[in-house]
Design a protein around this motif. Structure first.
Motif, PDB file in Angstrom:
ATOM      1  N   PRO A   1      38.841  -4.670  74.549  1.00 61.30           N
ATOM      2  CA  PRO A   1      38.172  -5.125  75.774  1.00 61.30           C
ATOM      3  C   PRO A   1      39.050  -4.958  76.998  1.00 61.30           C
ATOM      4  O   PRO A   1      40.273  -4.938  76.906  1.00 61.30           O
ATOM      5  CB  PRO A   1      37.906  -6.608  75.493  1.00 61.30           C
ATOM      6  CG  PRO A   1      38.945  -6.998  74.495  1.00 61.30           C
ATOM      7  CD  PRO A   1      39.208  -5.768  73.658  1.00 61.30           C
ATOM      8  N   ILE A   2      38.407  -4.855  78.131  1.00 57.94           N
ATOM      9  CA  ILE A   2      39.078  -4.775  79.422  1.00 57.94           C
ATOM     10  C   ILE A   2      39.139  -6.196  79.978  1.00 57.94           C
ATOM     11  O   ILE A   2      38.173  -6.942  79.891  1.00 57.94           O
ATOM     12  CB  ILE A   2      38.272  -3.868  80.390  1.00 57.94           C
ATOM     13  CG1 ILE A   2      38.032  -2.496  79.798  1.00 57.94           C
ATOM     14  CG2 ILE A   2      38.954  -3.787  81.747  1.00 57.94           C
ATOM     15  CD1 ILE A   2      39.277  -1.703  79.532  1.00 57.94           C
TER      16      ILE A   2
ATOM     17  N   GLN B   1      32.443 -12.900  74.368  1.00 58.50           N
ATOM     18  CA  GLN B   1      31.075 -12.622  73.957  1.00 58.50           C
ATOM     19  C   GLN B   1      30.623 -11.362  74.664  1.00 58.50           C
ATOM     20  O   GLN B   1      30.970 -11.122  75.804  1.00 58.50           O
ATOM     21  CB  GLN B   1      30.146 -13.771  74.331  1.00 58.50           C
ATOM     22  CG  GLN B   1      30.537 -15.059  73.673  1.00 58.50           C
ATOM     23  CD  GLN B   1      29.717 -16.230  74.191  1.00 58.50           C
ATOM     24  OE1 GLN B   1      28.950 -16.093  75.134  1.00 58.50           O
ATOM     25  NE2 GLN B   1      29.883 -17.378  73.570  1.00 58.50           N
ATOM     26  N   GLY B   2      29.871 -10.537  73.994  1.00 60.06           N
ATOM     27  CA  GLY B   2      29.396  -9.298  74.601  1.00 60.06           C
ATOM     28  C   GLY B   2      30.360  -8.166  74.313  1.00 60.06           C
ATOM     29  O   GLY B   2      31.302  -8.293  73.547  1.00 60.06           O
ATOM     30  N   THR B   3      30.137  -7.043  74.957  1.00 63.34           N
ATOM     31  CA  THR B   3      30.920  -5.843  74.663  1.00 63.34           C
ATOM     32  C   THR B   3      31.874  -5.462  75.775  1.00 63.34           C
ATOM     33  O   THR B   3      32.368  -4.353  75.805  1.00 63.34           O
ATOM     34  CB  THR B   3      29.973  -4.658  74.410  1.00 63.34           C
ATOM     35  OG1 THR B   3      29.150  -4.498  75.566  1.00 63.34           O
ATOM     36  CG2 THR B   3      29.110  -4.891  73.189  1.00 63.34           C
TER      37      THR B   3
ATOM     38  N   VAL C   1      42.447 -12.678  81.301  1.00 65.50           N
ATOM     39  CA  VAL C   1      41.263 -13.340  80.765  1.00 65.50           C
ATOM     40  C   VAL C   1      40.338 -12.255  80.239  1.00 65.50           C
ATOM     41  O   VAL C   1      40.102 -11.244  80.905  1.00 65.50           O
ATOM     42  CB  VAL C   1      40.546 -14.185  81.841  1.00 65.50           C
ATOM     43  CG1 VAL C   1      39.232 -14.750  81.301  1.00 65.50           C
ATOM     44  CG2 VAL C   1      41.462 -15.305  82.322  1.00 65.50           C
ATOM     45  N   TYR C   2      39.834 -12.484  79.020  1.00 68.89           N
ATOM     46  CA  TYR C   2      38.938 -11.532  78.363  1.00 68.89           C
ATOM     47  C   TYR C   2      37.620 -12.205  78.034  1.00 68.89           C
ATOM     48  O   TYR C   2      37.593 -13.386  77.682  1.00 68.89           O
ATOM     49  CB  TYR C   2      39.549 -11.024  77.049  1.00 68.89           C
ATOM     50  CG  TYR C   2      40.741 -10.146  77.256  1.00 68.89           C
ATOM     51  CD1 TYR C   2      40.590  -8.777  77.414  1.00 68.89           C
ATOM     52  CD2 TYR C   2      42.024 -10.681  77.308  1.00 68.89           C
ATOM     53  CE1 TYR C   2      41.694  -7.967  77.609  1.00 68.89           C
ATOM     54  CE2 TYR C   2      43.128  -9.876  77.503  1.00 68.89           C
ATOM     55  CZ  TYR C   2      42.954  -8.518  77.658  1.00 68.89           C
ATOM     56  OH  TYR C   2      44.051  -7.719  77.858  1.00 68.89           O
TER      57      TYR C   2
ATOM     58  N   THR D   1      40.511  -0.130  84.292  1.00 68.93           N
ATOM     59  CA  THR D   1      41.246   0.906  83.580  1.00 68.93           C
ATOM     60  C   THR D   1      41.553   0.385  82.196  1.00 68.93           C
ATOM     61  O   THR D   1      41.431  -0.806  81.945  1.00 68.93           O
ATOM     62  CB  THR D   1      42.541   1.299  84.314  1.00 68.93           C
ATOM     63  OG1 THR D   1      43.128   2.417  83.654  1.00 68.93           O
ATOM     64  CG2 THR D   1      43.553   0.181  84.326  1.00 68.93           C
ATOM     65  N   GLN D   2      41.949   1.244  81.330  1.00 69.86           N
ATOM     66  CA  GLN D   2      42.347   0.824  79.998  1.00 69.86           C
ATOM     67  C   GLN D   2      43.809   0.422  80.028  1.00 69.86           C
ATOM     68  O   GLN D   2      44.635   1.099  80.615  1.00 69.86           O
ATOM     69  CB  GLN D   2      42.151   1.977  79.005  1.00 69.86           C
ATOM     70  CG  GLN D   2      42.358   1.572  77.569  1.00 69.86           C
ATOM     71  CD  GLN D   2      41.358   0.535  77.117  1.00 69.86           C
ATOM     72  OE1 GLN D   2      40.180   0.657  77.356  1.00 69.86           O
ATOM     73  NE2 GLN D   2      41.843  -0.516  76.500  1.00 69.86           N
TER      74      GLN D   2
END
Length: 173
Positions: A84-85, A65-67, A61-62, A74-75
């Motif tokens: 996005p993480i 909205q937002g950054t 789940v990502y 972790t990436q």
């Protein structure tokens, strides 16, 4: 990776792949660290190594909205630094009902990053796995939850999950 409809405003869901193994390990380790601090959970990488495959689906789940979130884990190895993480994950597999012998879905991991909790993400993920299991023809979903994890117990009970068996242990010296 295809995205699926996700019923929580500001979030989307996508199917993971086996290249997400390292990120899955981080999420599962974080789950245990929250419940049992001051322990080393590096052994959980072996669990992922043994059970994670194309037959054990993973969903991320990502935040749309937002950054991103302030609690980066972790990436992902398949994303760039600008990607996005994930804010949550759901990892499922199969189990065999020991009474009936029927195969059914089993939830290995459901985790929502703390800053994104109480927004309906876990409930939506549980509905997602229920739909997935129904499409496969499963008649039940199993999971294991620690008795000390009251928020998870409450969620599962509110969604109609019932205790079927108890896993008991005895520490010996």
């Amino acid at each position: 990776m295809p995205n699926f409809d996700f019923p929580v405003d500001g979030y989307s869901i996508r199917r993971g792949s086996t290249v997400d193994k390292a990120l899955l390990v981080k999420f599962i380790q974080r789950t245990y660290q929250e419940l049992f601090s001051n322990q080393d959970f590096s052994h959980l990488a072996r669990t992922v190594e043994q059970y994670f495959s194309t037959d054990t689906p993973l969903w991320w789940v990502y935040e749309t909205q937002g950054t991103g979130n302030s609690e980066e884990i972790t990436q992902s190895p398949v994303t760039s630094p600008q990607s996005p993480i994930p804010t949550a994950c759901l990892w499922a597999g199969n189990a065999i009902d020991q009474v009936t012998g029927d195969r059914h879905a089993h939830i290995f991991l459901l985790y929502v990053v703390p800053s994104h909790r109480r927004r309906g993400i876990a409930k939506a993920l549980m509905q997602h796995i229920e739909n997935w299991a129904k499409q496969r023809g499963d008649r039940q979903i199993g999971l294991q939850v620690f008795t000390s994890n009251t928020p998870a117990l409450n969620l599962y009970q509110n969604l109609g999950y019932q205790t079927q068996s108890l896993w008991m242990i005895k520490f010996i010296r």
